[in-house]
Scaffold this motif. Structure first.
Motif: not given
Length: 231
Positions: A118-131
């Motif tokens: 879950l933590e990895a999914k959250i970090v991945q989504d948060a970083d991609r939302l920066e784009s």
């Protein structure tokens, strides 16, 4: 120790040891990713310290977009993060090392690693939302300017009659990557935020296409209909 104190310590370390010359991947970027991650993980059972740590160190090794080993950058960042934690944050729980490392490795689009926690999914989504959204719009042209890429093909900005080539035209990157990010989101909140921000990018695309046709007072409806996210 609370999250705020950990965050303060991370910021102090990065300000001293991490170069701030890449404004698309600087401390402000790390802080924004953490801010977004908090919204995504609200009311979840995610481990907050793991997410916080991965957000602040996910790009501690960051290779240029055109670097031949770009796809290995997140693995290098994960390894470097564990070294930093061991050497400079000895009180960080060693038991969390694997989850932090995986979240950092899996965040990268180019690495193609599926997030398993879950933590990895959250970090991945948060970083991609920066784009995506207004910040994403600013970042994509900033990075492309660094790489010397052109803005758009004046005659065919949407590549209707030519192959897409985001190595040549920045505007092509909207179709080759940015507009696809909503489909890669791992969390429901991430999907909602991505769809909303992609609408903003599509509006920008339609405005640009309208201006290229000499119309400065309305949007290009064909572009809106072609790219707007169906919800």
């Amino acid at each position: 120790m609370g999250l705020e104190e950990w965050e303060t310590r991370y910021k102090a370390y990065l300000e001293q040891h991490f170069p701030q010359d890449d404004k698309a991947h600087d401390l402000a970027h790390f802080s924004r990713v953490w801010q977004t991650a908090q919204k995504i993980m609200h009311l979840t059972k995610a481990d907050e310290l793991t997410v916080l740590t991965a957000c602040y160190f996910h790009d501690v090794v960051n290779l240029p977009k055109n670097h031949p080993e770009r796809h290995l950058a997140s693995a290098k960042a994960a390894k470097e993060t564990l070294r930093i934690l061991s050497d400079c944050f000895a009180d960080f729980p060693v038991a969390k090392y694997p989850s932090v490392a995986h979240a950092i490795e899996a965040h990268s689009f180019s690495a193609g690693i599926t997030p398993e926690t879950l933590e990895a999914k959250i970090v991945q989504d948060a970083d991609r939302l920066e784009s995506l959204g207004a910040i994403g719009l600013a970042r994509v042209f900033h990075v492309s300017g660094q790489l010397g890429r052109g803005l758009f093909d004046v005659e065919d900005p949407l590549a209707l009659h030519r192959p897409l080539d985001d190595l040549k035209y920045t505007f092509d990157h909207f179709q080759t990557k940015l507009l696809t990010l909503a489909d890669t989101m791992q969390t429901e909140m991430g999907r909602q935020m991505a769809a909303y921000n992609i609408d903003y990018l599509v509006t920008f695309m339609s405005k640009l296409c309208a201006e290229l046709k000499g119309d400065y007072y309305q949007l290009d409806t064909e572009t809106l209909e072609r790219f707007r996210v169906k919800r």
